[in-house]
Design a protein around this motif. Structure first.
Motif, PDB file in Angstrom:
ATOM      1  N   SER A  19       7.260  13.864  25.428  1.00 53.54           N
ATOM      2  CA  SER A  19       8.676  14.141  25.171  1.00 53.54           C
ATOM      3  C   SER A  19       8.879  14.773  23.797  1.00 53.54           C
ATOM      4  O   SER A  19       9.762  15.620  23.622  1.00 53.54           O
ATOM      5  CB  SER A  19       9.526  12.875  25.324  1.00 53.54           C
ATOM      6  OG  SER A  19       9.112  11.879  24.438  1.00 53.54           O
ATOM      7  N   THR A  20       8.046  14.409  22.825  1.00 52.46           N
ATOM      8  CA  THR A  20       8.136  15.023  21.495  1.00 52.46           C
ATOM      9  C   THR A  20       7.718  16.490  21.559  1.00 52.46           C
ATOM     10  O   THR A  20       8.358  17.357  20.950  1.00 52.46           O
ATOM     11  CB  THR A  20       7.277  14.258  20.472  1.00 52.46           C
ATOM     12  OG1 THR A  20       7.736  12.910  20.418  1.00 52.46           O
ATOM     13  CG2 THR A  20       7.359  14.875  19.090  1.00 52.46           C
ATOM     14  N   GLU A  53      14.196  22.187  21.749  1.00 53.88           N
ATOM     15  CA  GLU A  53      15.366  21.951  20.903  1.00 53.88           C
ATOM     16  C   GLU A  53      15.164  22.359  19.444  1.00 53.88           C
ATOM     17  O   GLU A  53      16.033  22.995  18.853  1.00 53.88           O
ATOM     18  CB  GLU A  53      15.752  20.463  20.951  1.00 53.88           C
ATOM     19  CG  GLU A  53      16.245  20.024  22.314  1.00 53.88           C
ATOM     20  CD  GLU A  53      16.584  18.551  22.354  1.00 53.88           C
ATOM     21  OE1 GLU A  53      16.867  17.959  21.295  1.00 53.88           O
ATOM     22  OE2 GLU A  53      16.560  17.984  23.468  1.00 53.88           O
ATOM     23  N   ARG A  54      14.053  21.967  18.854  1.00 59.76           N
ATOM     24  CA  ARG A  54      13.868  22.193  17.410  1.00 59.76           C
ATOM     25  C   ARG A  54      13.429  23.610  17.076  1.00 59.76           C
ATOM     26  O   ARG A  54      13.970  24.240  16.169  1.00 59.76           O
ATOM     27  CB  ARG A  54      12.867  21.185  16.854  1.00 59.76           C
ATOM     28  CG  ARG A  54      13.361  19.754  16.936  1.00 59.76           C
ATOM     29  CD  ARG A  54      12.353  18.772  16.371  1.00 59.76           C
ATOM     30  NE  ARG A  54      12.896  17.417  16.403  1.00 59.76           N
ATOM     31  CZ  ARG A  54      12.284  16.387  16.963  1.00 59.76           C
ATOM     32  NH1 ARG A  54      11.093  16.524  17.508  1.00 59.76           N
ATOM     33  NH2 ARG A  54      12.851  15.201  16.976  1.00 59.76           N
ATOM     34  N   HIS A  65       7.970  18.441  24.136  1.00 60.38           N
ATOM     35  CA  HIS A  65       9.052  19.144  24.822  1.00 60.38           C
ATOM     36  C   HIS A  65      10.253  19.347  23.900  1.00 60.38           C
ATOM     37  O   HIS A  65      10.817  20.439  23.818  1.00 60.38           O
ATOM     38  CB  HIS A  65       9.451  18.361  26.077  1.00 60.38           C
ATOM     39  CG  HIS A  65      10.253  19.170  27.027  1.00 60.38           C
ATOM     40  ND1 HIS A  65      11.618  19.149  27.037  1.00 60.38           N
ATOM     41  CD2 HIS A  65       9.883  20.053  27.988  1.00 60.38           C
ATOM     42  CE1 HIS A  65      12.061  19.978  27.959  1.00 60.38           C
ATOM     43  NE2 HIS A  65      11.026  20.534  28.555  1.00 60.38           N
ATOM     44  N   LYS A  66      10.621  18.299  23.181  1.00 62.94           N
ATOM     45  CA  LYS A  66      11.772  18.389  22.271  1.00 62.94           C
ATOM     46  C   LYS A  66      11.511  19.403  21.155  1.00 62.94           C
ATOM     47  O   LYS A  66      12.400  20.176  20.791  1.00 62.94           O
ATOM     48  CB  LYS A  66      12.081  17.021  21.681  1.00 62.94           C
ATOM     49  CG  LYS A  66      13.351  16.997  20.875  1.00 62.94           C
ATOM     50  CD  LYS A  66      13.759  15.588  20.522  1.00 62.94           C
ATOM     51  CE  LYS A  66      15.102  15.607  19.846  1.00 62.94           C
ATOM     52  NZ  LYS A  66      15.987  14.560  20.322  1.00 62.94           N
TER      53      LYS A  66
END
Length: 86
Positions: free
Chosen positions: A35-36, A43-44, A38-39
């Motif tokens: 999930s990190t 997103e970042r 992917h984020k």
């Protein structure tokens, strides 16, 4: 955003693009969760480096479209190696 997170996001994207790795492989390589990964990519990174984010997103999308094939191959190998019973 903290500098180390920005650096990690860029490193993850470069690794993903250069090695055509899956999210799972990338997470294992960097010692972080899927999930990190992917984020960081979704997103970042677009806030930090939109061009790099777009390239990484292409790899993510291709992997997502092919994951059912890899899953089927893994199941096939399992049954070939272990005779179908575990």
């Amino acid at each position: 955003m903290k500098e180390y997170i920005e650096e990690r996001a860029a490193a993850i994207a470069n690794y993903l693009i250069e090695s055509n790795a899956t999210v799972r492989q990338t997470a294992k390589k960097f010692g972080i969760s899927k999930s990190t990964v992917h984020k960081d990519i979704v997103e970042r990174l677009p806030q930090i480096n939109p061009a790099l984010a777009a390239q990484a997103r292409v790899v993510l999308d291709v992997n997502k479209s092919e994951r059912h094939i890899r899953g089927g191959m893994a199941t096939r190998e399992k049954y070939l190696l272990h005779g179908g019973h575990r």
